[in-house]
Design a protein around this motif. Structure first.
Motif: not given
Length: 365
Positions: A62-72
């Motif tokens: 969820l943090v990556a979603l709102v921060a516009r960042g990709h997640l590994l």
């Protein structure tokens, strides 16, 4: 600060808010006006209806979603990495494509290719599955380098180039990639440039015995499905709300100091660390620390960032960007241990940004 979202009964559980590639119609719903943290709480609730345990992984998604960042996501097979991403896509209502990376995959299989049409004697462009709001790159380290480089442009520039033309990816656009750390045969290690494009890397472990029993009871027969809470416009609204989360200069300085400590350890009394850290992290790490801390603060119901928010995301933002020396690796020193030592060495602001000091100056550190 409020966001329009559909009410709880707007869509049955397990069905998307809209057909793929379409936005919700005005007749779909009578929107509720709620705070961004309440929206995120509802998304979290829908995801947790399906995914048992793995609280850190779900929170970071969820943090990556709102921060516009990709997640590994890195973990052994079967620990709900793919299930969590698919469930998040169902809860957020955006378009979703899953890419199974294999050694024989070609770049055109991801971004698209030109197709010759004999009827018109011309080439048409067939866009690939990367054109979606959420893209799951499953077992990303199984694909060869040229496929990973094709994905790199999409992740970094949010666009792809096909036949000399550039095509913009949808907004929002998020890549959630998984990789298996155990197998070595047929696996291509992600290059540093591509790892740097990921906002965070999360290590996914095994569930506990109680969680294992819950998985058996919940998923063995008639498993639950997440209901749609948002649509693509709602995700963008959440991202804009995260942009407005306040970051005091003392907290920003703390994030910068963490990054600088990886490059100039002597400034923070970390003598001898030249034998541990070969290359420090890039400026993307500084931007990532603040962006992830904003997203975490919003998820925790605040419109300001605290030093603890930066510290909590530091391991996930910095570890995959650090390049350790051969001697450190041989001695069994890992990136997590390095970041934990950095958090002890770098002083945090003494006064929280929302508090007042004795002289009436808010947020002095």
């Amino acid at each position: 600060m409020s966001l329009p979202i559909p009410p709880h009964d707007a869509h049955p559980a397990g069905t998307p808010a809209t057909a793929p590639g379409q936005h919700a119609s005005r007749a779909d719903s009578q929107h509720l006006q709620v705070s961004p943290s309440a929206v995120l709480e509802r998304v979290l609730f829908e995801v947790k209806r399906v995914v048992v345990g793995q609280d850190l992984m779900v929170e970071r998604m969820l943090v990556a979603l709102v921060a516009r960042g990709h997640l590994l996501l890195e973990g052994v097979p079967g620990v709900a990495k793919t299930l969590a991403v698919r469930t998040l896509a169902a809860a957020t209502g955006g378009t979703f494509h899953r890419l199974q990376f294999t050694p024989d995959l070609m770049p055109g299989d991801i971004v698209g290719t030109r197709v010759w049409r004999p009827s018109t004697e011309s080439f048409d462009v067939e866009l690939g599955p990367v054109f979606a709001h959420l893209v799951l790159a499953d077992e990303i380290n199984r694909a060869p380098a040229k496929v990973q480089s094709a994905l790199l442009e999409a992740m970094a520039e949010r666009q792809v180039s096909i036949g000399g033309r550039t095509y913009r990816l949808p907004d929002p656009f998020l890549v959630l990639a998984t990789q298996n750390p155990v197998e070595s045969e047929g696996v291509h290690v992600l290059p540093e440039a591509q790892r740097d494009r990921f906002l965070m890397k999360v290590d996914v472990g095994y569930p506990s015995d109680l969680e294992e029993m819950t998985i058996l009871q919940r998923m063995s027969v008639d498993p639950p499905a997440a209901g749609a809470v948002l649509d693509a416009a709602g995700i963008v609204a959440l991202q804009q709300a995260a942009d407005r989360v306040f970051v005091h200069h003392a907290v920003a300085r703390f994030a910068v100091d963490l990054v600088m400590a990886t490059r100039e350890p002597e400034r923070f009394d970390l003598f001898g660390w030249r034998e541990v850290v070969e290359y420090g992290v890039s400026p993307r790490a500084t931007l990532g620390l603040v962006a992830a801390a904003r997203g975490l603060a919003l998820l925790r119901g605040r419109d300001y960032v605290l030093p603890i928010d930066v510290a909590d995301v530091a391991g996930d933002v910095l570890c995959h960007r650090l390049v350790l020396t051969f001697d450190a690796t041989a001695d069994g020193i890992g990136p997590r241990e390095v970041v934990d030592r950095l958090l002890l060495a770098v002083p945090r602001p003494r006064v929280a940004p929302h508090e007042d000091t004795a002289d009436g100056v808010p947020g002095a550190a």
